[in-house]
Every structure is written in C-alpha cells, then in structure tokens.
Write an enzyme that holds these catalytic residues in place. Structure first.
Site, PDB file in Angstrom:
ATOM      1  N   LEU A  28       3.064  -0.824  -0.081  1.00  0.00           N
ATOM      2  CA  LEU A  28       1.278  -0.664   0.402  1.00  0.00           C
ATOM      3  C   LEU A  28       0.820  -0.370   0.778  1.00  0.00           C
ATOM      4  O   LEU A  28      -1.087   0.269   0.758  1.00  0.00           O
ATOM      5  CB  LEU A  28       0.993  -2.291   0.369  1.00  0.00           C
ATOM      6  CG  LEU A  28       1.201  -3.317  -0.437  1.00  0.00           C
ATOM      7  CD1 LEU A  28       0.616  -5.344   0.134  1.00  0.00           C
ATOM      8  CD2 LEU A  28       0.809  -3.461  -2.408  1.00  0.00           C
ATOM      9  N   GLY A  29       1.047   0.744   1.280  1.00  0.00           N
ATOM     10  CA  GLY A  29       0.438   1.520   2.677  1.00  0.00           C
ATOM     11  C   GLY A  29       0.997   1.461   3.901  1.00  0.00           C
ATOM     12  O   GLY A  29       1.622   0.577   4.469  1.00  0.00           O
ATOM     13  N   GLY A  87      -0.457   2.247   7.719  1.00  0.00           N
ATOM     14  CA  GLY A  87      -1.759   2.203   8.559  1.00  0.00           C
ATOM     15  C   GLY A  87      -1.107   2.818  10.759  1.00  0.00           C
ATOM     16  O   GLY A  87      -0.005   3.056  10.297  1.00  0.00           O
ATOM     17  N   GLY A  88      -1.998   2.543  11.423  1.00  0.00           N
ATOM     18  CA  GLY A  88      -1.631   3.865  12.433  1.00  0.00           C
ATOM     19  C   GLY A  88      -0.415   2.313  13.341  1.00  0.00           C
ATOM     20  O   GLY A  88       0.720   2.860  14.222  1.00  0.00           O
ATOM     21  N   PHE A  89      -0.083   1.343  13.545  1.00  0.00           N
ATOM     22  CA  PHE A  89       1.119   0.494  14.258  1.00  0.00           C
ATOM     23  C   PHE A  89       1.840  -0.018  12.809  1.00  0.00           C
ATOM     24  O   PHE A  89       2.953  -0.558  13.196  1.00  0.00           O
ATOM     25  CB  PHE A  89      -0.287  -0.925  14.280  1.00  0.00           C
ATOM     26  CG  PHE A  89      -0.692  -0.259  15.318  1.00  0.00           C
ATOM     27  CD1 PHE A  89      -0.409   0.540  16.207  1.00  0.00           C
ATOM     28  CD2 PHE A  89      -1.967  -0.590  15.368  1.00  0.00           C
ATOM     29  CE1 PHE A  89      -1.067   1.233  17.221  1.00  0.00           C
ATOM     30  CE2 PHE A  89      -2.976   0.237  16.132  1.00  0.00           C
ATOM     31  CZ  PHE A  89      -2.275   0.705  17.064  1.00  0.00           C
ATOM     32  N   GLY A  90       1.661   0.152  11.354  1.00  0.00           N
ATOM     33  CA  GLY A  90       2.940  -0.434  10.806  1.00  0.00           C
ATOM     34  C   GLY A  90       2.658  -0.569  10.039  1.00  0.00           C
ATOM     35  O   GLY A  90       2.301   0.711   8.763  1.00  0.00           O
ATOM     36  N   HIS A  91       3.803  -0.340   9.064  1.00  0.00           N
ATOM     37  CA  HIS A  91       3.898  -0.154   7.322  1.00  0.00           C
ATOM     38  C   HIS A  91       3.336  -1.543   6.225  1.00  0.00           C
ATOM     39  O   HIS A  91       3.939  -3.128   7.270  1.00  0.00           O
ATOM     40  CB  HIS A  91       5.506  -0.152   7.381  1.00  0.00           C
ATOM     41  CG  HIS A  91       5.594   0.957   6.350  1.00  0.00           C
ATOM     42  ND1 HIS A  91       6.387   2.388   6.431  1.00  0.00           N
ATOM     43  CD2 HIS A  91       4.986   0.683   4.558  1.00  0.00           C
ATOM     44  CE1 HIS A  91       6.104   2.944   5.007  1.00  0.00           C
ATOM     45  NE2 HIS A  91       5.471   1.916   3.931  1.00  0.00           N
ATOM     46  N   LYS A 114       3.965  -7.402   6.581  1.00  0.00           N
ATOM     47  CA  LYS A 114       3.930  -6.313   7.020  1.00  0.00           C
ATOM     48  C   LYS A 114       4.405  -6.041   8.535  1.00  0.00           C
ATOM     49  O   LYS A 114       5.407  -7.665   9.230  1.00  0.00           O
ATOM     50  CB  LYS A 114       2.695  -6.695   8.600  1.00  0.00           C
ATOM     51  CG  LYS A 114       1.520  -5.723   9.281  1.00  0.00           C
ATOM     52  CD  LYS A 114       0.471  -5.376   9.791  1.00  0.00           C
ATOM     53  CE  LYS A 114      -0.338  -4.205   9.930  1.00  0.00           C
ATOM     54  NZ  LYS A 114      -1.944  -4.644   9.957  1.00  0.00           N
ATOM     55  N   ASP A 128     -12.837  -5.291  13.239  1.00  0.00           N
ATOM     56  CA  ASP A 128     -12.886  -4.418  12.601  1.00  0.00           C
ATOM     57  C   ASP A 128     -13.433  -4.052  10.408  1.00  0.00           C
ATOM     58  O   ASP A 128     -12.135  -4.458   9.816  1.00  0.00           O
ATOM     59  CB  ASP A 128     -11.063  -3.516  12.711  1.00  0.00           C
ATOM     60  CG  ASP A 128     -11.076  -2.418  12.383  1.00  0.00           C
ATOM     61  OD1 ASP A 128     -12.295  -1.487  11.951  1.00  0.00           O
ATOM     62  OD2 ASP A 128      -9.710  -2.192  11.812  1.00  0.00           O
TER      63      ASP A 128
HETATM   64  P1  ATP Z   1      -5.469   0.495  10.684  1.00  0.00           P
HETATM   65  O1  ATP Z   1      -4.207  -1.087  10.805  1.00  0.00           O
HETATM   66  O2  ATP Z   1      -4.505   1.135  11.302  1.00  0.00           O
HETATM   67  O3  ATP Z   1      -6.367   0.907  10.999  1.00  0.00           O
HETATM   68  P2  ATP Z   1      -4.802   0.025   7.704  1.00  0.00           P
HETATM   69  O4  ATP Z   1      -5.884  -1.450   7.816  1.00  0.00           O
HETATM   70  O5  ATP Z   1      -5.223   0.970   6.248  1.00  0.00           O
HETATM   71  O6  ATP Z   1      -4.994   0.866   9.134  1.00  0.00           O
HETATM   72  P3  ATP Z   1      -2.430  -1.166   7.460  1.00  0.00           P
HETATM   73  O7  ATP Z   1      -3.550  -3.321   8.551  1.00  0.00           O
HETATM   74  O8  ATP Z   1      -1.405  -1.729   8.492  1.00  0.00           O
HETATM   75  O9  ATP Z   1      -3.208  -0.304   8.106  1.00  0.00           O
HETATM   76  O10 ATP Z   1      -2.841  -2.040   6.533  1.00  0.00           O
HETATM   77  C1  ATP Z   1      -1.433  -0.495   5.605  1.00  0.00           C
HETATM   78  C2  ATP Z   1      -2.199  -0.862   4.018  1.00  0.00           C
HETATM   79  O11 ATP Z   1      -1.984  -2.236   3.896  1.00  0.00           O
HETATM   80  C3  ATP Z   1      -3.516  -0.781   3.688  1.00  0.00           C
HETATM   81  O12 ATP Z   1      -3.391   0.116   2.623  1.00  0.00           O
HETATM   82  C4  ATP Z   1      -4.318  -2.255   3.217  1.00  0.00           C
HETATM   83  O13 ATP Z   1      -5.242  -1.815   2.525  1.00  0.00           O
HETATM   84  C5  ATP Z   1      -2.599  -2.416   3.356  1.00  0.00           C
HETATM   85  N1  ATP Z   1      -2.336  -4.509   3.154  1.00  0.00           N
HETATM   86  C6  ATP Z   1      -2.947  -4.753   4.139  1.00  0.00           C
HETATM   87  N2  ATP Z   1      -2.563  -5.945   4.347  1.00  0.00           N
HETATM   88  C7  ATP Z   1      -2.385  -6.294   3.428  1.00  0.00           C
HETATM   89  C8  ATP Z   1      -2.981  -7.492   2.217  1.00  0.00           C
HETATM   90  N3  ATP Z   1      -2.219  -9.026   3.087  1.00  0.00           N
HETATM   91  N4  ATP Z   1      -2.486  -7.706   0.774  1.00  0.00           N
HETATM   92  C9  ATP Z   1      -2.497  -6.664   0.060  1.00  0.00           C
HETATM   93  N5  ATP Z   1      -2.283  -5.174   0.577  1.00  0.00           N
HETATM   94  C10 ATP Z   1      -2.828  -5.117   1.956  1.00  0.00           C
HETATM   95 MG    MG Z   2      -5.688  -2.502  10.406  1.00  0.00          MG
END
Ligand code: ATP
Ligand code: MG
Ligand code: MG
Length: 328
Positions: A14-15, A17-21, A37, A169
């Site tokens: 699903l993508g 971010g800075g700390f994980g997948h 996550k 955030d």
């Molecule tokens: P960061 O938190 O590092 O600022 P981020 O929010 O993009 O960046 P993550 O929180 O790791 O990173 O999320 C990664 C991806 O997963 C994002 O595109 C986010 O929309 C998606 N995502 C996170 N939580 C969910 C969820 N509960 N259901 C669907 N997609 C999700």
């Molecule tokens: Mg995030």
C-alpha cells in the site's frame, strides 16, 4: 516462528513512508483484509521497543467509528516477506520470494546476528482511500457533503482528544475513508515517538520518497505536512496540547470548502494562507461564516482556537436528513 507469515497472506503493497512499509494482507483466520505496517527497528534495542509498544497499546485503546482501528502489534526478528525492507521499487512476486529466517533455527549461528533486524508489525483496519485522493478528484463541490465529512472528522478527533491523545499529523493524507465511505482518522502519534526514538533511518528504508506518498510531497513531514502544521509545533515549543490538531483541522476544513482546480492553485492558495493568513476574497464573500470559523481554528494563539467539544456544540448546521437516517 513468524506469526505474520503464518497468520497473513500478503496481497500487495500500500506504500511506504519514512519509517516503514504498509502491506494489504488477508488474515487467514478470519478471511478479512487488513493493512499491516512493518517498521524496522534498531535491533537489540529493547527498552526502546518496549516504549514503542506502550505507545501502540495506547493507540489500540482508541475505538471509534471515525478512527482507524489498531488491532494488535508485535515484534519479530528476521526478514519477513517480500515487502520487508528492500522492496523499494521492485515489488513483484508475493509468495515465491519469502526469505524468512528464524534466528532460533540458524545452522550458522556465528554469522546470523549481523544482518538480522527487529520488525514491529501493526495490524490495522484497511482503508481503501484517503481524503487527499478524494481532493485530487474533487470536481463537484457539495456543501452538505463538506459538512458531513467535517462532522465525521471532528467526531473522530473528539474521541482521540477525549483519550488524551494528540494526533500531531492531521492532514488529508492521514484521513482515510473506509469501504462504506465513512471517515477514519489514522496514522497518528507514531510519527512523533518513532522520530524521537531514533529508528534505524539509514538502513534501507527510503528517506527520499518524493512522489511515493499520495501527498505529492514525499518525505515524512516537511513538504507534505507544511501547510497543516501548527506554528507552535513548527517552532518546537516544549509543551503542545490538543489545540495543535485544531490548527491542522482548520486547513483541512478550508480544503473541504475550497476545491482546487490544479496542484499549482492549491500550492499558491495554501501558501498565502499559511504565510500571510490570507484567504481568497471571493471565497470569503461566498462563505463568510466558514471564513470566521477558519480564522479561529488557525489562530496563532492556540488558546483562541475552539476545542472539538465546542465545535460539536456550536459549529454545525442541523443534521442532514440522510445523516439522521444513517445514525438510526
Ligand atoms: P510518514 O508517516 O512517514 O510521514 P506516510 O504516512 O506516507 O509517511 P506510512 O504511514 O508508512 O507513510 O503509510 C504508507 C502508505 O500506506 C501511505 O500511502 C498510506 O496512505 C498507506 N496506509 C497507511 N495506513 C493505511 C491503512 N490503514 N489502510 C490503507 N492504507 C494505509
Ligand atoms: Mg505515516
Ligand atoms: Mg500518512
């Protein structure tokens, strides 16, 4: 062995971010889909891990229809699954490339530990869309829908603040929709304490994710969250309170009431709002009451911002018919 691999089937990424997948998974036991996550931690750093788990436990206390549900969290050691740490840009086969190694069954114990990391897994409710994505195709502005979504966001935030938690955030990228198109606030708290706890940031997780997040912004914070961050957070005040979220809520409120034709327009208008407190004159003329509320929410003095409780009492028009039906 691995609880993750035995209980979940990975569907797709699903993508990150800075700390994980974040991976869309199917739970083999209940057959439902979840977002899981995976966060790589500095290994063997147990006090830190315990603190993070306590924070995650706090998040799991949140149970509200408009807050993303956190089900459980656990640690595992080893490389678990293709979406673990090095999958950036090369996510292909799901099941054929598992390379999990259980450290307890190593046949080469002397060399195992070097490459092994600890991962934190967080099983969350899966939300198929974000408000950011909805804004990006926001061609038909609907006043009732704007109130409807804003009310759901405020209700979710009221639950979060009621539990003594500050989101910190709150942006359209962290406000999700579930399969029924109801608002779910997610992705909170973690960012803050994960940053403080010094995660293994230079260890394979992307730090230059420009274009990866739906924000068009990239890396954790900075560009993507700039417009939404309360001044006291920006200035690094030692004590912030839940009013920091009210500032972010104000900017989200404005976006609900002001669709942008292009990313450039959004950038210009939100920059003026952030830097000069300036609103488009035509918008103020059309929505004078919304403009007043927005100015209070974005007040530079946090104590002048209304609380969620006050908003729920005073800010909303009478419920729409379909909302009443919905809540019955
Ligand atoms: P960061 O938190 O590092 O600022 P981020 O929010 O993009 O960046 P993550 O929180 O790791 O990173 O999320 C990664 C991806 O997963 C994002 O595109 C986010 O929309 C998606 N995502 C996170 N939580 C969910 C969820 N509960 N259901 C669907 N997609 C999700
Ligand atoms: Mg995030
Ligand atoms: Mg996010």
């Amino acid at each position: 062995s691995s609880r993750y691999l035995s209980d979940f089937e990975e569907l797709h990424s699903l993508g990150h971010g800075g700390f994980g997948h974040v991976v869309l998974c199917k739970n083999k036991l209940d057959g439902r889909q979840y977002a899981v996550k995976k966060i790589r931690l500095k290994d063997k750093n147990l006090p830190v891990n315990e603190r993070i788990l306590r924070e995650v436990a706090t998040l799991s206390r949140l149970q509200h229809h408009h807050v993303v549900r956190y089900y459980q969290a656990w640690f595992e050691t080893g490389i678990t699954g293709p979406f673990g740490d090095t999958a950036r840009g090369s996510i292909t086969a799901v099941s054929s490339t598992f390379s999990f190694r259980d450290s307890s069954v190593s046949d080469n114990p002397g060399q195992e530990n070097k490459s092994e990391s600890t991962y934190l897994y967080i099983q969350m409710e899966y939300c198929p869309r974000t408000l950011r994505q909805v804004f990006e195709s926001y061609d038909h502005f609907d006043k009732e829908l704007a109130w409807h979504w804003f009310r759901q966001i405020v209700e979710g935030l009221a639950h979060i603040h009621g539990q003594g938690i500050i989101h910190r955030d709150l942006t359209p990228s962290n406000i999700f929709f579930d399969a029924r198109n109801d608002i779910k606030i997610g992705d909170f708290g973690l960012a803050k304490f994960l940053k403080l706890e010094q995660l293994d940031q230079d260890s394979g997780f992307p730090t230059d994710t420009a274009g990866v997040s739906g924000d068009g912004a990239g890396v954790t914070g900075q560009v993507g969250t700039y417009f939404y961050t309360a001044p006291e957070i920006e200035q690094g005040w030692p004590k912030i309170n839940e009013k920091a979220d009210m500032y972010s809520l104000g900017v989200v409120f404005f976006e609900l009431w002001h669709p942008f034709a292009t990313a450039m327009e959004r950038h210009i208008v939100l920059s003026d709002l952030k830097q000069k407190g300036e609103l488009p004159q035509t918008w103020v003329a059309e929505f004078p009451e919304q403009a007043l509320l927005l100015q209070r929410l974005m007040s530079s003095s946090s104590s002048e911002r209304p609380s969620v409780t006050e908003l729920l009492q005073n800010a909303f028009p009478p419920r729409m018919e379909y909302e009443l039906l919905d809540s019955m």
